[in-house]
Design an enzyme around this catalytic site. Structure first.
Site, PDB file in Angstrom:
ATOM      1  N   CYS A 128     125.861 -49.751   2.089  1.00 28.12           N
ATOM      2  CA  CYS A 128     126.415 -48.398   2.017  1.00 28.12           C
ATOM      3  C   CYS A 128     127.446 -48.185   3.131  1.00 28.12           C
ATOM      4  CB  CYS A 128     125.292 -47.363   2.054  1.00 28.12           C
ATOM      5  SG  CYS A 128     125.795 -45.720   1.507  1.00 28.12           S
ATOM      6  N   HIS A 232     122.025 -48.939  -2.240  1.00 26.25           N
ATOM      7  CA  HIS A 232     120.932 -49.304  -1.348  1.00 26.25           C
ATOM      8  C   HIS A 232     119.942 -50.185  -2.109  1.00 26.25           C
ATOM      9  CE1 HIS A 232     121.409 -46.670   2.298  1.00 26.25           C
ATOM     10  NE2 HIS A 232     122.253 -46.075   1.472  1.00 26.25           N
ATOM     11  N   GLU A 234     117.564 -51.901  -1.070  1.00 30.12           N
ATOM     12  CA  GLU A 234     116.197 -51.801  -0.550  1.00 30.12           C
ATOM     13  C   GLU A 234     115.407 -50.681  -1.217  1.00 30.12           C
ATOM     14  OE1 GLU A 234     118.584 -49.127   2.327  1.00 30.12           O
ATOM     15  OE2 GLU A 234     118.912 -50.830   0.961  1.00 30.12           O
TER      16      GLU A 234
END
Length: 272
Positions: A128, A232, A234
């Site tokens: 990001c 993102h 994750e």
């Protein structure tokens, strides 16, 4: 008896939090922290994770005593976390009213950190804000606000939905990212950003775009691993089975770290 192989050690740049509310108990202090999902995502690869506290020339640890090059020599790879907007002065523009929170101290530290890892031939993955930082480090610029800057009419950031907001992703045919995801010409990813790439930095190429044309993945064309993604990964967990899996991207980064570790560079080791 052979000793076990050393685990890879991946450095994560810190998020910074200043001017905390009194109830936090850190009056006039600054916190440096990792978001849990990011740390656990990297650890799922079997690598160890260490947060890299900032080297502040005006702080108690002087830059002359410890430098970003020390980190780059000692760690096997770098991941740049998301967070605050990048100060537009870093890419030659004046701040506008469209900006959210910025942290020029963090910008300077992370830009130096990124360059040190690239110079040491260690892999860098930007998430990001981290992708935007890679672009700025290569001389590129950003839209201070995608909608306000006229780049798109689509919302890429809905605070109330945060990681539940997603959009379609177009992968460059025959590109590096599509090779990681050969079954995908299109995909879906989360979208938690109001800024984005305006002018692409020198030596970078775009690997994926949102369907309104905003770059969502960039990669350095030179040898070595320098990759940024606007989403993102994750947060692409079991809650969101329709989103692009984060594992192939993570393991490509880990493989690059393993290769750097096996090259005999200072501080390098190997992972089972």
């Amino acid at each position: 008896m052979n000793s076990p192989a050393r685990k890879l050690l991946i450095g994560l740049s810190p998020r910074l939090m200043r001017n905390l509310p009194p109830e936090y108990g850190f009056r006039n202090k600054t916190l440096q922290y990792l978001e849990q999902s990011m740390a656990h995502w990297v650890m799922s690869s079997g690598a160890l994770v260490a947060m890299i506290p900032t080297v502040d020339a005006l702080g108690e640890v002087q830059a002359s005593d410890l430098s970003v090059s020390d980190y780059a020599r000692s760690l096997d790879g770098l991941i740049l976390q998301g967070g605050a907007d990048i100060d537009p002065q870093a890419y030659g523009e004046q701040p506008s009213e469209l900006l959210m929170t910025t942290d020029p101290d963090r910008d300077r530290f992370e830009l130096s950190l990124l360059r040190a890892f690239v110079e040491a031939d260690k892999p860098v993955l930007g998430i990001c804000r981290g992708m935007q930082l890679i672009n700025v480090a290569h001389g590129g610029s950003l839209y201070q606000d995608l909608i306000g800057g006229g780049a798109t009419g689509d919302q890429h950031y809905i605070p109330a939905r945060y990681d539940e907001h997603a959009h379609a992703l177009d992968l460059r045919p025959g590109g590096w990212l599509q090779a990681l995801y050969p079954q995908h010409d299109q995909a879906r990813v989360n979208s938690i950003h109001h800024q984005g790439i305006k002018e692409l930095g020198a030596g970078l190429e775009v690997e994926a775009w949102s369907q309104d044309g905003i770059p969502e993945c960039i990669r350095g064309r030179e040898d070595g691993f320098v990759v940024g993604v606007q989403w993102h990964p994750e947060f692409h967990d079991r809650r969101f089975p329709d989103l692009l899996p984060g594992r192939p991207l993570l393991m490509a980064f880990i493989e690059a770290a393993r290769n750097a570790a096996g090259s005999g560079k200072p501080g390098a080791g190997s992972e089972e």
